[in-house]
Design an enzyme around this catalytic site. Structure first.
Site, PDB file in Angstrom:
ATOM      1  N   GLU A 145       5.548   1.709  -8.245  1.00 61.46           N
ATOM      2  CA  GLU A 145       6.457   1.633  -7.191  1.00 61.46           C
ATOM      3  C   GLU A 145       5.874   0.518  -6.364  1.00 61.46           C
ATOM      4  O   GLU A 145       4.502   0.557  -6.207  1.00 61.46           O
ATOM      5  CB  GLU A 145       6.661   2.623  -6.516  1.00 61.46           C
ATOM      6  CG  GLU A 145       5.740   4.000  -6.025  1.00 61.46           C
ATOM      7  CD  GLU A 145       6.105   5.193  -5.376  1.00 61.46           C
ATOM      8  OE1 GLU A 145       6.976   5.183  -4.586  1.00 61.46           O
ATOM      9  OE2 GLU A 145       5.610   6.230  -6.163  1.00 61.46           O
ATOM     10  N   TRP A 146       6.592  -0.117  -5.557  1.00 64.57           N
ATOM     11  CA  TRP A 146       5.969  -0.805  -4.466  1.00 64.57           C
ATOM     12  C   TRP A 146       5.423  -0.122  -3.552  1.00 64.57           C
ATOM     13  O   TRP A 146       5.864   0.889  -2.948  1.00 64.57           O
ATOM     14  CB  TRP A 146       6.877  -1.896  -3.646  1.00 64.57           C
ATOM     15  CG  TRP A 146       7.638  -2.883  -4.666  1.00 64.57           C
ATOM     16  CD1 TRP A 146       9.158  -3.041  -4.715  1.00 64.57           C
ATOM     17  CD2 TRP A 146       7.024  -3.981  -5.568  1.00 64.57           C
ATOM     18  NE1 TRP A 146       9.344  -4.019  -5.827  1.00 64.57           N
ATOM     19  CE2 TRP A 146       7.989  -4.349  -6.056  1.00 64.57           C
ATOM     20  CE3 TRP A 146       5.806  -4.194  -5.695  1.00 64.57           C
ATOM     21  CZ2 TRP A 146       7.614  -5.541  -6.937  1.00 64.57           C
ATOM     22  CZ3 TRP A 146       5.458  -4.993  -6.792  1.00 64.57           C
ATOM     23  CH2 TRP A 146       6.151  -5.807  -7.313  1.00 64.57           C
TER      24      TRP A 146
END
Length: 262
Positions: A145-146
């Site tokens: 995930e960012w």
């Protein structure tokens, strides 16, 4: 009350206060129905999380007090535990969570939070250094995930092809070490922006707390669904992420027989 009995009671209370496992562990493999709550529930379209037979949690340093035996008997049949981030961060609660879940006879797995400012080989080596090979362990998890909160890596967002190439390197190294193909965890935004549907033959653990997986990830198969971050479970102080396995109790038994470490 006899002295020996007093000491036993005091020891039990002390263990519970430390977030340990009180009482004898439940027999491995026994499934317990979920007796969970949610401080911010969502009215999902069908299938609702309650339709699934097997539930569990994921935990990290934010869950500071867990009575694992109590949690298991109230429906935590599996736990994914945060182990590492990047190439040098170890979750300070990982070792105690790992021991506690194991003592409670719970299926447990470890996950790694990926950073794009560190080479995948370094991150894989760091995960391997800190996560033991344990009989019955669930497959390792790669959390993709960012990360907008990192002071050093928030701005590092490679193009999708590079993201997938780095993932493949980490996945290959970790699979070779543990003899288990890792699970991929992700979010709707990261999944769509980086074409993670191109990864075939992997179990996916999907986060979606407002929509069902079918709505948030159209056409994507999944094994685990993280459906809330505001769950409440007897034995766990504070809120915790809740997860469902995407199949029946019999399907769970078959999946564990195939995918858990020998």
């Amino acid at each position: 009350m006899k002295l020996s009995r007093c000491l036993a009671v005091l020891a039990l209370l002390a263990l519970a206060a430390c977030g340990g496992s009180s009482g004898p562990p439940a027999e491995p493999g026994v499934l317990f129905p979920a007796r969970f709550g949610d401080t911010d529930p969502v009215d999902f379209a069908n299938p609702k999380p309650s339709r699934f037979a097997v539930h569990g949690i994921d935990a990290a340093r934010f869950q500071k007090s867990i009575n694992w035996s109590t949690a298991r008997r109230n429906g935590v049949n599996f736990a994914f535990l945060k182990a590492t981030e990047g190439g040098d961060l170890l979750d300070p609660s990982f070792k105690s969570h790992w021991r506690g879940a194991g003592r409670a006879g719970m299926y447990r797995g470890a996950y790694h939070f990926y950073y794009f400012c560190t080479a995948p080989e370094v991150q894989a080596a760091w995960f391997i250094r800190n996560v033991p090979r344990s009989a019955g362990a669930l497959p390792p998890v790669l959390d993709m995930e960012w990360n907008p909160f990192s002071p050093t890596c928030a701005h590092v967002r490679p193009p999708a092809a590079e993201v997938r190439a780095q993932m493949r390197k980490w996945l290959r190294i970790v699979e070779a070490h543990y003899g288990q193909r890792p699970i991929i965890y992700t979010t709707p935004k990261f999944f769509s922006e980086n074409g993670l549907g191109l990864f075939q033959g992997y179990d996916f653990w999907l986060r979606t707390t407002a929509k069902t997986p079918a709505e948030a990830y159209p056409g994507q198969n999944w094994t685990f669904w993280q459906y809330t971050a505001t769950g409440s479970v007897p034995g766990i102080v504070g809120e915790v992420d809740l997860n469902a396995f995407g199949g029946s109790a019999a399907a769970w038994d078959a999946w564990v027989a195939r995918r858990a470490a020998p």
